[in-house]
Motif scaffolding. Structure first.
Motif, PDB file in Angstrom:
ATOM      1  N   VAL A  53     -29.640  30.707  19.311  1.00 51.15           N
ATOM      2  CA  VAL A  53     -30.431  30.583  20.530  1.00 51.15           C
ATOM      3  C   VAL A  53     -29.649  31.121  21.717  1.00 51.15           C
ATOM      4  N   ILE A  54     -28.384  30.764  21.800  1.00 47.60           N
ATOM      5  CA  ILE A  54     -27.561  31.214  22.918  1.00 47.60           C
ATOM      6  C   ILE A  54     -27.400  32.726  22.889  1.00 47.60           C
ATOM      7  N   CYS A  55     -27.192  33.281  21.714  1.00 43.50           N
ATOM      8  CA  CYS A  55     -27.073  34.737  21.604  1.00 43.50           C
ATOM      9  C   CYS A  55     -28.363  35.426  22.017  1.00 43.50           C
ATOM     10  N   GLY A 101     -15.808  28.283  24.803  1.00 42.14           N
ATOM     11  CA  GLY A 101     -16.129  27.626  23.543  1.00 42.14           C
ATOM     12  C   GLY A 101     -14.936  26.892  22.979  1.00 42.14           C
ATOM     13  N   THR A 102     -15.217  25.773  22.329  1.00 44.33           N
ATOM     14  CA  THR A 102     -14.196  24.969  21.658  1.00 44.33           C
ATOM     15  C   THR A 102     -14.770  24.482  20.327  1.00 44.33           C
ATOM     16  N   PRO A 103     -13.927  24.180  19.349  1.00 47.98           N
ATOM     17  CA  PRO A 103     -14.432  23.652  18.080  1.00 47.98           C
ATOM     18  C   PRO A 103     -15.092  22.285  18.295  1.00 47.98           C
ATOM     19  N   GLY A 104     -16.204  22.058  17.614  1.00 49.10           N
ATOM     20  CA  GLY A 104     -16.918  20.799  17.750  1.00 49.10           C
ATOM     21  C   GLY A 104     -16.602  19.817  16.646  1.00 49.10           C
ATOM     22  N   SER A 105     -16.912  18.571  16.895  1.00 51.97           N
ATOM     23  CA  SER A 105     -16.615  17.493  15.947  1.00 51.97           C
ATOM     24  C   SER A 105     -17.464  17.562  14.681  1.00 51.97           C
ATOM     25  N   GLU A 106     -18.593  18.252  14.721  1.00 52.61           N
ATOM     26  CA  GLU A 106     -19.477  18.358  13.565  1.00 52.61           C
ATOM     27  C   GLU A 106     -19.397  19.740  12.914  1.00 52.61           C
ATOM     28  N   GLY A 107     -18.351  20.504  13.236  1.00 47.65           N
ATOM     29  CA  GLY A 107     -18.197  21.832  12.659  1.00 47.65           C
ATOM     30  C   GLY A 107     -18.833  22.936  13.485  1.00 47.65           C
ATOM     31  N   GLN A 108     -19.494  22.607  14.538  1.00 50.37           N
ATOM     32  CA  GLN A 108     -20.152  23.591  15.388  1.00 50.37           C
ATOM     33  C   GLN A 108     -19.182  24.088  16.459  1.00 50.37           C
ATOM     34  N   SER A 109     -19.605  25.123  17.172  1.00 54.91           N
ATOM     35  CA  SER A 109     -18.869  25.567  18.352  1.00 54.91           C
ATOM     36  C   SER A 109     -19.494  24.890  19.559  1.00 54.91           C
ATOM     37  N   ASN A 110     -18.699  24.145  20.311  1.00 56.88           N
ATOM     38  CA  ASN A 110     -19.169  23.592  21.572  1.00 56.88           C
ATOM     39  C   ASN A 110     -18.995  24.665  22.635  1.00 56.88           C
ATOM     40  N   MET A 111     -20.012  24.829  23.456  1.00 56.28           N
ATOM     41  CA  MET A 111     -19.956  25.854  24.495  1.00 56.28           C
ATOM     42  C   MET A 111     -20.462  25.297  25.806  1.00 56.28           C
ATOM     43  N   VAL A 147     -24.707  23.396  28.461  1.00 57.67           N
ATOM     44  CA  VAL A 147     -23.750  22.865  27.503  1.00 57.67           C
ATOM     45  C   VAL A 147     -24.466  22.935  26.160  1.00 57.67           C
ATOM     46  N   ALA A 148     -23.756  23.362  25.147  1.00 57.69           N
ATOM     47  CA  ALA A 148     -24.303  23.382  23.786  1.00 57.69           C
ATOM     48  C   ALA A 148     -23.269  22.719  22.890  1.00 57.69           C
ATOM     49  N   ASN A 149     -23.676  21.638  22.245  1.00 60.11           N
ATOM     50  CA  ASN A 149     -22.740  20.888  21.401  1.00 60.11           C
ATOM     51  C   ASN A 149     -23.526  20.166  20.316  1.00 60.11           C
ATOM     52  N   GLU A 150     -22.940  19.127  19.720  1.00 59.63           N
ATOM     53  CA  GLU A 150     -23.628  18.406  18.645  1.00 59.63           C
ATOM     54  C   GLU A 150     -24.927  17.747  19.108  1.00 59.63           C
ATOM     55  N   TYR A 151     -25.147  17.679  20.411  1.00 59.28           N
ATOM     56  CA  TYR A 151     -26.386  17.095  20.945  1.00 59.28           C
ATOM     57  C   TYR A 151     -27.412  18.168  21.292  1.00 59.28           C
ATOM     58  N   GLY A 152     -27.109  19.428  20.976  1.00 60.73           N
ATOM     59  CA  GLY A 152     -28.052  20.508  21.204  1.00 60.73           C
ATOM     60  C   GLY A 152     -27.742  21.316  22.454  1.00 60.73           C
ATOM     61  N   TYR A 153     -28.670  22.190  22.780  1.00 65.91           N
ATOM     62  CA  TYR A 153     -28.567  23.064  23.944  1.00 65.91           C
ATOM     63  C   TYR A 153     -29.145  22.317  25.135  1.00 65.91           C
TER      64      TYR A 153
END
Length: 126
Positions: A6-8, A55-65, A84-90
């Protein structure tokens, strides 16, 4: 993965040249990637489009941005979206995003009364 897609897509749509801006040039580009999931980039174009993202590595394996992008609206004003895009979504924030109307005072009072009745165990049979 869906968040990154989505971000891309948003970034591509934002950066895609419009007909009047077909000759826009990149005037600033900065990139940093440490190969451990941490990255930063920023760019600006001659027609007022810009984006910056960290961007940083996320706790659920995702990229936090987190970041922001800007572009010029047809009336000449600058639109900005911060996100903000993280384990809670965009989670975008912008004056462009419609916000719900506030509840009128009488509705807030009805909600308060209903919550009070619920706490007291009052029920209404249908």
């Amino acid at each position: 993965m869906k968040i990154a897609l989505v971000i891309c897509l948003v970034a591509l749509a934002t950066a895609a040249p419009q007909h009047p801006d077909k000759d826009a040039q990149i005037v600033l580009e900065e990139r940093s990637d440490t190969a451990d999931g941490n990255f930063y980039y920023r760019f600006e174009t001659s027609n007022g489009i810009s984006e910056q993202r960290t961007g940083t590595p996320g706790s659920e394996g995702q990229s936090n941005m987190d970041g922001a992008f800007r572009f010029r609206l047809p009336d000449g004003t600058i639109a900005e979206v911060r996100y903000v895009a993280n384990e809670y979504g965009y989670q975008p924030e912008s004056d462009l995003i419609p916000k719900p109307h506030p509840l009128p005072p009488h509705a807030i009072e009805q909600i308060r009364v209903a919550e009070e009745q619920r706490r007291k165990g009052i029920t209404i049979d249908k």
